[in-house]
Design a protein around this motif. Structure first.
Motif, short mmCIF file in Angstrom:
data_model
loop_
_atom_site.label_atom_id
_atom_site.label_comp_id
_atom_site.label_asym_id
_atom_site.label_seq_id
_atom_site.Cartn_x
_atom_site.Cartn_y
_atom_site.Cartn_z
N CYS A 137 0.86 -1.17 0.00
CA CYS A 137 0.00 0.00 0.00
C CYS A 137 0.90 1.24 0.00
O CYS A 137 0.98 1.97 0.97
N ASN A 138 1.59 1.42 -1.11
CA ASN A 138 2.62 2.46 -1.22
C ASN A 138 2.19 3.49 -2.26
O ASN A 138 2.99 3.91 -3.10
N ALA A 139 0.91 3.86 -2.24
CA ALA A 139 0.33 4.80 -3.21
C ALA A 139 0.67 4.34 -4.63
O ALA A 139 0.64 3.15 -4.91
N CYS A 140 1.02 5.28 -5.50
CA CYS A 140 1.17 4.95 -6.92
C CYS A 140 2.45 4.18 -7.21
O CYS A 140 2.66 3.72 -8.33
N VAL A 141 3.30 4.03 -6.21
CA VAL A 141 4.54 3.28 -6.38
C VAL A 141 4.31 1.79 -6.05
O VAL A 141 5.18 0.95 -6.25
N SER A 142 3.08 1.46 -5.60
CA SER A 142 2.78 0.11 -5.12
C SER A 142 3.12 -0.99 -6.12
O SER A 142 3.67 -2.03 -5.74
N GLY A 143 2.80 -0.80 -7.39
CA GLY A 143 2.97 -1.86 -8.38
C GLY A 143 4.43 -2.26 -8.56
O GLY A 143 4.75 -3.44 -8.73
N VAL A 144 5.32 -1.28 -8.51
CA VAL A 144 6.75 -1.57 -8.62
C VAL A 144 7.27 -2.10 -7.29
O VAL A 144 8.04 -3.06 -7.25
N THR A 145 6.80 -1.52 -6.18
CA THR A 145 7.18 -2.02 -4.86
C THR A 145 6.83 -3.51 -4.74
O THR A 145 7.63 -4.31 -4.23
N ALA A 146 5.64 -3.88 -5.19
CA ALA A 146 5.16 -5.27 -5.06
C ALA A 146 6.06 -6.22 -5.85
O ALA A 146 6.39 -7.31 -5.38
N GLN A 147 6.45 -5.81 -7.05
CA GLN A 147 7.34 -6.67 -7.84
C GLN A 147 8.69 -6.83 -7.16
O GLN A 147 9.27 -7.92 -7.14
N LEU A 148 9.21 -5.74 -6.60
CA LEU A 148 10.52 -5.81 -5.95
C LEU A 148 10.46 -6.66 -4.68
O LEU A 148 11.36 -7.44 -4.39
N LEU A 149 9.36 -6.51 -3.93
CA LEU A 149 9.17 -7.32 -2.73
C LEU A 149 9.19 -8.81 -3.09
O LEU A 149 9.86 -9.63 -2.45
N ALA A 150 8.44 -9.17 -4.14
CA ALA A 150 8.37 -10.56 -4.58
C ALA A 150 9.73 -11.04 -5.06
O ALA A 150 10.18 -12.15 -4.72
N ASP A 151 10.39 -10.21 -5.84
CA ASP A 151 11.72 -10.54 -6.37
C ASP A 151 12.70 -10.84 -5.23
O ASP A 151 13.46 -11.80 -5.26
N ARG A 152 12.65 -10.00 -4.20
CA ARG A 152 13.59 -10.18 -3.07
C ARG A 152 13.29 -11.45 -2.29
O ARG A 152 14.21 -12.15 -1.85
N VAL A 354 8.08 5.14 -11.56
CA VAL A 354 6.82 5.55 -10.92
C VAL A 354 7.12 6.52 -9.77
O VAL A 354 8.21 6.49 -9.20
N SER A 355 6.12 7.34 -9.46
CA SER A 355 6.23 8.26 -8.32
C SER A 355 4.86 8.37 -7.69
O SER A 355 3.85 8.18 -8.37
N GLY A 356 4.81 8.69 -6.39
CA GLY A 356 3.49 8.76 -5.79
C GLY A 356 3.42 9.60 -4.54
O GLY A 356 4.43 10.07 -4.02
N PHE A 357 2.18 9.78 -4.07
CA PHE A 357 1.93 10.46 -2.81
C PHE A 357 2.76 9.78 -1.72
O PHE A 357 3.02 8.58 -1.79
N GLY A 358 3.12 10.56 -0.71
CA GLY A 358 4.00 10.03 0.31
C GLY A 358 5.45 10.23 -0.10
O GLY A 358 6.36 9.69 0.50
N SER A 359 5.65 10.99 -1.16
CA SER A 359 6.95 11.41 -1.72
C SER A 359 7.86 10.25 -2.10
O SER A 359 9.07 10.36 -2.07
N CYS A 360 7.24 9.10 -2.49
CA CYS A 360 8.10 7.97 -2.85
C CYS A 360 8.22 7.79 -4.36
O CYS A 360 7.36 8.22 -5.13
N ASN A 361 9.31 7.18 -4.76
CA ASN A 361 9.62 6.95 -6.16
C ASN A 361 10.15 5.53 -6.32
O ASN A 361 10.70 4.96 -5.38
N GLY A 362 10.00 4.99 -7.54
CA GLY A 362 10.52 3.65 -7.79
C GLY A 362 10.94 3.49 -9.23
O GLY A 362 10.46 4.20 -10.12
N ALA A 363 11.84 2.53 -9.46
CA ALA A 363 12.25 2.21 -10.83
C ALA A 363 12.59 0.73 -10.88
O ALA A 363 13.04 0.16 -9.89
N ALA A 364 12.37 0.14 -12.05
CA ALA A 364 12.72 -1.27 -12.23
C ALA A 364 13.23 -1.46 -13.65
O ALA A 364 12.84 -0.73 -14.57
N LEU A 365 14.11 -2.45 -13.81
CA LEU A 365 14.74 -2.70 -15.11
C LEU A 365 14.47 -4.14 -15.56
O LEU A 365 14.66 -5.08 -14.78
N TYR A 366 14.02 -4.30 -16.81
CA TYR A 366 13.65 -5.60 -17.36
C TYR A 366 14.48 -5.86 -18.61
O TYR A 366 14.54 -5.01 -19.50
N VAL A 367 15.07 -7.05 -18.65
CA VAL A 367 15.97 -7.39 -19.76
C VAL A 367 15.55 -8.76 -20.29
O VAL A 367 15.25 -9.66 -19.51
#
Lengths: 564, 85
Positions: A137-152, A354-367
């Motif tokens: 539940c990380n505002a608009c950054v949630s979708g990238v956060t969720a992928q990174l959480l799963a990846d880790r 991505v960026s979102g409320f709560g001043s958070c930002n995220g990035a992911a790289l796919y190859v």
């Protein structure tokens, strides 16, 4: 590093990733003029399903949000050989607001409302998933956060597969939130355009199933980063510094010659698009084609980080960079390469930001597999040391093992504690009870820490999240009240906003994440904390449990830990 | 005008949850943003809601509010000239 085994997108223009790709190429979009919708006296457009579509997709016994999640996950599971019933399969739901369209201002009139944790668990069990789900539940950054959480969690060996689903709905609740911020466009949004007037909301669900890299024959999620720009809870740092840092962090030391495109957040608001353009230019990516899909689907919030990744990868697989919908004439100051026309490319690497409320930002790289950009080793450091600990209950405050002398109990005690110990932020009084608890608990641990902001992070777990603010927000425009949603109330309907408030006030510029579990689960929390530490490298982090389901029934149990 | 100023102060205290504050503690000409009361951009949006809800005044944007929202006195002046209810 993990591999993408399957994807799905459910939107008003298609029920599979391929359908959505084809629809966008035909020039279709989900946007409808919803001015006056459900009696809301506002001009706005949104990417909404029709009533007939909703009816056809509805799963009996489940909410609209849950129905979309179920349909999306089931379709994605049909394209890969992943056993949902394995004890090594994880379910991660990414959503900013969950079932709020079923919520009422008071608990006794809630009907079938299920909070985030219960909802995710009910959906998981229906899908045959046996493990405990995690809700991001990380505002608009949630979708990238969720992928990174799963990846880790997969990389750390806790699971073999993770089903990551992002979903949000369009409801009067969310319309009122964005109306109170005056950020909705009355027409179809125009990301990065000189005449952009704001964003369109959108609804949908999108799934990405991750597994070990060796299993995948398509795309690899090779790296990702999250940070906080510590600027303001509802406005991004205008310099784009937070986004620049995550991009540069991912690309540092990599060969970027295969980088094909960046799928931008591109919401169509003045602030977001301007900030993103500056970040991309500052990161040296002025010549990298930029795409934005918000004019096709609207801003699908918790879904967008998943949906836009799935769509961009599907397009790149076919050598296609989809156009920036709604764009005609450049209206941002950072130099970027953006086009209203579809383009082709021989390159295949995707950057998602991505960026979102709560001043958070995220990035992911796919190859794509075979064009491996090189795996960064897990930065496993020493076991974390606990520097400080705070426990707050309605009766007592225990800081570093000692009882803090403070007047009163419950909310009165929190206010007294704030005045005694922190007392320099007028915004404290505008917060709901949950935000006050989080602000105080984090603030007392972080006060006067003297550490570099970039080395500080926050990772919180909760059950009830923002439920109190959600009910209060509903009360500002339902039950006969005229439609005057309050921005000061609605801002706290995103539970990670208080994390942004803490980050801004106490200078936290590393990763900040808010997760919801159906109950406090020490084993699962430990797995998430240790896999986060392994992925982020040396960090000093506030982490633990915070919950406030009733104004005077709350609990905070947080630690300040470090791997330095 | 004094009555309007006092009402506005109460409405601001209520809408912004300025707990424990009384109208007397906000000077008529005190700056509301930055130094002074220390309000921010979210509060500016909240002030727009106050004007719309109570006085039928529709400000198009926070930018337009910049001059109006300097102090309680400037808001009262604007309200008295533009109110529709």
């Amino acid at each position: 590093m993990t591999g993408i085994l399957s994807t799905n997108i459910i939107s008003p223009v298609g029920l599979t990733t391929a359908d959505n790709f084809a629809a966008v190429r035909r020039g279709e979009h989900a946007m409808k003029d919803l001015s006056g919708w459900k009696g809301i006296p506002v001009r706005f457009c949104a990417g909404c399903f029709s009533d007939e579509q909703r009816e056809a997709l509805r799963v009996p016994g489940f909410s609209w949000l849950e129905s979309m999640v179920i349909r999306s996950v089931q379709e994605a599971l049909g394209h890969c050989d992943v056993d949902p019933a394995s004890p090594r399969t994880l379910f991660v739901l990414s959503s900013t607001l969950g079932n709020v369209d079923e919520l009422s201002p008071a608990p006794e009139t809630d009907g079938d409302f299920r909070n985030f944790g219960e909802s995710a668990r009910k959906v998981a069990r229906y899908l045959g998933i046996v493990t405990e789900p995690v809700v991001v539940c990380n505002a608009c950054v949630s979708g990238v956060t969720a992928q990174l959480l799963a990846d880790r969690l997969i990389s750390a060996g806790h699971y073999d597969h993770a089903i990551v689903c992002g979903a949000d709905t369009v409801s009067p609740f969310i319309v009122a939130v964005f109306h109170s911020f005056q950020s909705m466009s009355p027409t179809v949004c125009r990301p990065f355009d000189i005449e952009r007037l704001g964003l369109n909301l959108g609804e949908g669900a999108s799934t990405i199933i991750l597994g070990r890299a060796a299993e995948a024959d398509g795309w690899l999620l090779v790296d990702g980063l999250l940070d906080n720009d510590a600027y303001h809870v509802s406005a991004p740092d205008p310099t784009g510094d937070g986004v620049r840092r995550v991009i540069e962090g991912i690309l540092a030391g990599r060969d970027t010659s295969d980088l094909a495109t960046v799928s931008a957040h591109g919401t169509g608001t003045m602030f977001n698009d301007e900030m993103e353009s500056k970040a991309l230019a500052a990161a040296g990516l002025s010549n990298l084609p930029v795409s934005s899909y918000k004019a096709f689907f609207g801003h699908t919030m918790g879904a967008c980080g998943v949906l836009e990744t799935a769509l961009a990868l599907h397009a790149l697989e076919r050598g296609v960079i989809l156009p920036a919908g709604g764009f005609e004439e450049i209206g941002v100051s950072g130099r970027i390469d953006i086009s209203a026309a579809e383009r082709t490319t021989q390159k295949r690497t995707l950057l998602k930001i991505v960026s979102g409320f709560g001043s958070c930002n995220g990035a992911a790289l796919y190859v794509p597999k075979g064009r491996d950009a090189g795996e960064k080793p897990l930065k496993e450091g020493p076991a974390p040391k606990v520097l400080r600990r705070i426990r707050i209950s309605p009766e007592a405050v225990i800081l570093d093992g000692g009882k803090v002398p403070v007047e009163g109990t419950g909310q009165a005690m929190l206010t007294a504690l704030y005045k005694d110990r922190l007392g320099d932020n007028i915004r404290f009084f505008k917060m709901d009870p949950f935000s006050r608890l989080v602000y105080l608990a984090c603030g007392l641990l972080l006060k006067d820490n003297g550490l570099a902001p970039e080395s500080l992070g926050i990772l919180l777990f909760s059950r009830s999240g923002s439920i109190l603010a959600d009910r209060k927000h509903l009360g500002t425009f339902t039950g006969g009240a005229a439609f005057y949603p309050s921005p000061a109330v609605s801002i706290n309907t995103l539970p990670n906003v208080v994390v942004g408030e803490v980050a801004t006030r106490f200078r936290v510029k590393g990763e900040t994440t808010f997760l919801i579990l159906s109950e406090r689960d020490g084993t699962l929390m430990d797995r998430i904390i240790t896999s986060t530490l392994a992925a982020t490298g040396p960090v000093t982090m506030v982490t633990g449990w915070v919950d406030c389901g009733e104004p005077d029934a709350f609990e905070a149990d947080l630690q300040l830990i470090t791997t330095f | 005008m004094e009555e309007l100023i006092n009402t506005l102060k109460l409405q601001i205290i209520d809408a912004l949850n300025l707990e424990g504050m009384t109208p007397d503690e906000i000077g008529n000409d005190d700056p509301l943003f930055g130094e002074g009361l220390g309000l921010d951009s979210i509060d500016a949006l909240e002030l727009i809601v106050i004007l719309d809800k109570n006085y039928g005044i529709k400000l198009a944007s926070p930018a337009e509010g910049k001059t109006v929202f300097k102090s309680v006195a400037t808001i009262a002046d604007y309200v008295s000239k533009h109110r529709t209810k």
